[in-house]
Scaffold this motif. Sequence first.
Motif, PDB file in Angstrom:
ATOM      1  N   GLU A  46       0.810  -1.451   0.090  1.00 54.08           N
ATOM      2  CA  GLU A  46      -0.080  -0.261  -0.340  1.00 54.08           C
ATOM      3  C   GLU A  46       0.809   1.421  -0.229  1.00 54.08           C
ATOM      4  O   GLU A  46       0.362   1.855  -0.719  1.00 54.08           O
ATOM      5  CB  GLU A  46      -1.299  -0.191   1.117  1.00 54.08           C
ATOM      6  CG  GLU A  46      -1.941   1.566   1.550  1.00 54.08           C
ATOM      7  CD  GLU A  46      -2.892   1.446   2.339  1.00 54.08           C
ATOM      8  OE1 GLU A  46      -2.937   2.441   2.803  1.00 54.08           O
ATOM      9  OE2 GLU A  46      -2.816  -0.086   2.909  1.00 54.08           O
ATOM     10  N   ARG A  49       2.270   1.719  -3.302  1.00 45.53           N
ATOM     11  CA  ARG A  49       1.516   2.342  -4.245  1.00 45.53           C
ATOM     12  C   ARG A  49       0.939   3.428  -3.934  1.00 45.53           C
ATOM     13  O   ARG A  49       1.421   4.645  -5.104  1.00 45.53           O
ATOM     14  CB  ARG A  49      -0.042   1.399  -3.984  1.00 45.53           C
ATOM     15  CG  ARG A  49       0.208  -0.183  -5.153  1.00 45.53           C
ATOM     16  CD  ARG A  49      -1.092  -0.454  -5.590  1.00 45.53           C
ATOM     17  NE  ARG A  49      -1.992  -0.605  -4.199  1.00 45.53           N
ATOM     18  CZ  ARG A  49      -1.846  -1.591  -3.090  1.00 45.53           C
ATOM     19  NH1 ARG A  49      -0.725  -2.598  -3.583  1.00 45.53           N
ATOM     20  NH2 ARG A  49      -2.300  -2.021  -2.103  1.00 45.53           N
ATOM     21  N   THR A  50       0.781   4.608  -2.885  1.00 48.67           N
ATOM     22  CA  THR A  50       0.920   5.452  -3.146  1.00 48.67           C
ATOM     23  C   THR A  50       1.866   6.296  -2.894  1.00 48.67           C
ATOM     24  O   THR A  50       1.767   7.449  -3.554  1.00 48.67           O
ATOM     25  CB  THR A  50       0.187   5.578  -1.072  1.00 48.67           C
ATOM     26  OG1 THR A  50      -0.712   4.319  -0.810  1.00 48.67           O
ATOM     27  CG2 THR A  50       0.085   7.072  -1.033  1.00 48.67           C
ATOM     28  N   ASP A  53       2.419   6.736  -7.358  1.00 46.84           N
ATOM     29  CA  ASP A  53       1.410   7.024  -8.053  1.00 46.84           C
ATOM     30  C   ASP A  53       0.998   8.824  -7.347  1.00 46.84           C
ATOM     31  O   ASP A  53       1.372   9.003  -6.101  1.00 46.84           O
ATOM     32  CB  ASP A  53       0.030   6.409  -7.665  1.00 46.84           C
ATOM     33  CG  ASP A  53      -1.112   7.543  -8.733  1.00 46.84           C
ATOM     34  OD1 ASP A  53      -0.470   7.537  -9.521  1.00 46.84           O
ATOM     35  OD2 ASP A  53      -1.833   7.851  -8.205  1.00 46.84           O
ATOM     36  N   LEU A  55      -0.930  10.956  -7.602  1.00 47.85           N
ATOM     37  CA  LEU A  55      -1.863  11.690  -7.005  1.00 47.85           C
ATOM     38  C   LEU A  55      -2.115  11.176  -5.941  1.00 47.85           C
ATOM     39  O   LEU A  55      -2.712  12.097  -4.677  1.00 47.85           O
ATOM     40  CB  LEU A  55      -3.155  11.177  -8.440  1.00 47.85           C
ATOM     41  CG  LEU A  55      -4.065  11.603  -7.760  1.00 47.85           C
ATOM     42  CD1 LEU A  55      -4.910  13.224  -6.794  1.00 47.85           C
ATOM     43  CD2 LEU A  55      -5.574  11.546  -8.450  1.00 47.85           C
ATOM     44  N   SER A  56      -2.065   9.657  -5.954  1.00 44.42           N
ATOM     45  CA  SER A  56      -2.271   9.520  -4.629  1.00 44.42           C
ATOM     46  C   SER A  56      -1.470   9.976  -3.724  1.00 44.42           C
ATOM     47  O   SER A  56      -1.482   9.911  -2.043  1.00 44.42           O
ATOM     48  CB  SER A  56      -2.304   7.637  -3.828  1.00 44.42           C
ATOM     49  OG  SER A  56      -3.109   7.342  -5.371  1.00 44.42           O
ATOM     50  N   ARG A  57      -0.118   9.622  -3.843  1.00 42.81           N
ATOM     51  CA  ARG A  57       1.022  10.626  -3.009  1.00 42.81           C
ATOM     52  C   ARG A  57       1.336  12.577  -2.893  1.00 42.81           C
ATOM     53  O   ARG A  57       0.451  12.807  -1.772  1.00 42.81           O
ATOM     54  CB  ARG A  57       2.387  10.816  -3.693  1.00 42.81           C
ATOM     55  CG  ARG A  57       3.971  11.479  -2.777  1.00 42.81           C
ATOM     56  CD  ARG A  57       4.997  11.648  -3.853  1.00 42.81           C
ATOM     57  NE  ARG A  57       5.464  11.922  -5.382  1.00 42.81           N
ATOM     58  CZ  ARG A  57       5.613  10.723  -6.119  1.00 42.81           C
ATOM     59  NH1 ARG A  57       5.314   9.679  -6.447  1.00 42.81           N
ATOM     60  NH2 ARG A  57       5.170  12.062  -7.094  1.00 42.81           N
ATOM     61  N   GLU A  59      -2.337  13.716  -2.419  1.00 39.42           N
ATOM     62  CA  GLU A  59      -3.529  13.261  -1.688  1.00 39.42           C
ATOM     63  C   GLU A  59      -3.065  12.815  -0.289  1.00 39.42           C
ATOM     64  O   GLU A  59      -3.641  13.503   0.939  1.00 39.42           O
ATOM     65  CB  GLU A  59      -4.349  11.684  -1.955  1.00 39.42           C
ATOM     66  CG  GLU A  59      -5.327  12.802  -3.637  1.00 39.42           C
ATOM     67  CD  GLU A  59      -5.338  11.075  -3.910  1.00 39.42           C
ATOM     68  OE1 GLU A  59      -5.463  10.073  -3.619  1.00 39.42           O
ATOM     69  OE2 GLU A  59      -6.948  11.876  -4.678  1.00 39.42           O
ATOM     70  N   TYR A  60      -1.711  11.964   0.501  1.00 37.32           N
ATOM     71  CA  TYR A  60      -1.218  11.558   1.058  1.00 37.32           C
ATOM     72  C   TYR A  60      -0.459  12.793   1.489  1.00 37.32           C
ATOM     73  O   TYR A  60      -0.816  12.848   3.245  1.00 37.32           O
ATOM     74  CB  TYR A  60      -0.434  10.174   1.207  1.00 37.32           C
ATOM     75  CG  TYR A  60       0.282   9.977   2.418  1.00 37.32           C
ATOM     76  CD1 TYR A  60      -0.493   9.073   3.584  1.00 37.32           C
ATOM     77  CD2 TYR A  60       1.656  10.342   2.172  1.00 37.32           C
ATOM     78  CE1 TYR A  60       0.503   8.992   4.928  1.00 37.32           C
ATOM     79  CE2 TYR A  60       2.715   9.808   3.503  1.00 37.32           C
ATOM     80  CZ  TYR A  60       2.074   8.986   4.901  1.00 37.32           C
ATOM     81  OH  TYR A  60       2.218   9.104   6.063  1.00 37.32           O
ATOM     82  N   CYS A  63      -2.926  15.051   3.381  1.00 35.03           N
ATOM     83  CA  CYS A  63      -3.884  14.816   4.824  1.00 35.03           C
ATOM     84  C   CYS A  63      -2.283  14.569   6.000  1.00 35.03           C
ATOM     85  O   CYS A  63      -3.279  15.187   6.910  1.00 35.03           O
ATOM     86  CB  CYS A  63      -4.012  12.996   4.312  1.00 35.03           C
ATOM     87  SG  CYS A  63      -5.465  12.870   3.759  1.00 35.03           S
ATOM     88  N   GLU A 150      -7.536  14.418 -10.116  1.00 36.93           N
ATOM     89  CA  GLU A 150      -8.551  13.258  -9.805  1.00 36.93           C
ATOM     90  C   GLU A 150      -9.715  13.553 -10.751  1.00 36.93           C
ATOM     91  O   GLU A 150     -10.044  12.919 -11.760  1.00 36.93           O
ATOM     92  CB  GLU A 150      -9.660  13.377  -8.453  1.00 36.93           C
ATOM     93  CG  GLU A 150      -8.868  13.412  -7.702  1.00 36.93           C
ATOM     94  CD  GLU A 150      -9.401  14.103  -5.682  1.00 36.93           C
ATOM     95  OE1 GLU A 150      -9.922  14.212  -6.216  1.00 36.93           O
ATOM     96  OE2 GLU A 150      -8.913  13.531  -4.605  1.00 36.93           O
ATOM     97  N   SER A 153      -7.750  12.091 -14.551  1.00 38.05           N
ATOM     98  CA  SER A 153      -7.450  11.213 -14.558  1.00 38.05           C
ATOM     99  C   SER A 153      -9.141  10.137 -14.331  1.00 38.05           C
ATOM    100  O   SER A 153      -8.488   9.413 -14.687  1.00 38.05           O
ATOM    101  CB  SER A 153      -7.223  10.691 -12.322  1.00 38.05           C
ATOM    102  OG  SER A 153      -7.689   9.078 -12.197  1.00 38.05           O
TER     103      SER A 153
END
Length: 170
Positions: A46, A49-50, A53, A55-57, A59-60, A63, A150, A153
């Motif tokens: 997990e 993958r975060t 990517d 976008l995921s990075r 977003e993380y 947060c 997003e 995407s």
Amino acid sequence: MSFAVDVSVLAERYRAVVRWLRIESLLGRETQDDGESPHALGLLDEAYRTLADPLSRAEYLCCLYETDQDSLEFPKGQLGSRGSSLMEQIELEETLVAATNRSDPAGAVAKVLTKLAERSAALDKELHALFADPSPENLNAAREIVRQLEQLSRCRRDAEGRQVVLGRRD
């Protein structure tokens, strides 16, 4: 914390840790709970993958920086950028629909995908600069860019789906 990640180094280190965890498991050096090694591999997957990517990075990182929710909200008057990104998404979707009605729909969809990739790369570059100085204003701008990414995407997935359907028709 930095937004920049060398994906090849990340992949190399990920594989090294996976090998180490598997060797530890095979040698019976698991921790007290037999289920911890598979759990560690799941968390590692997990995390990889975060980070891999963009976008995921992003977003993380958003947060992670959210400590004072009030200071991280969009100030009044800045909501216009959200409306403009919505208009951009609508325009992209209209362009995609129009592309599928052209004489060479596969080529037109490919051009839309290229445009989406170029826009995503430009936004990715902006994120690098914004996360380099994570002030509340920059974090707000980063959140807006994450929203735009997003949307891009979703549009890219739609275009790729249309490309697959068009490929079946040929």
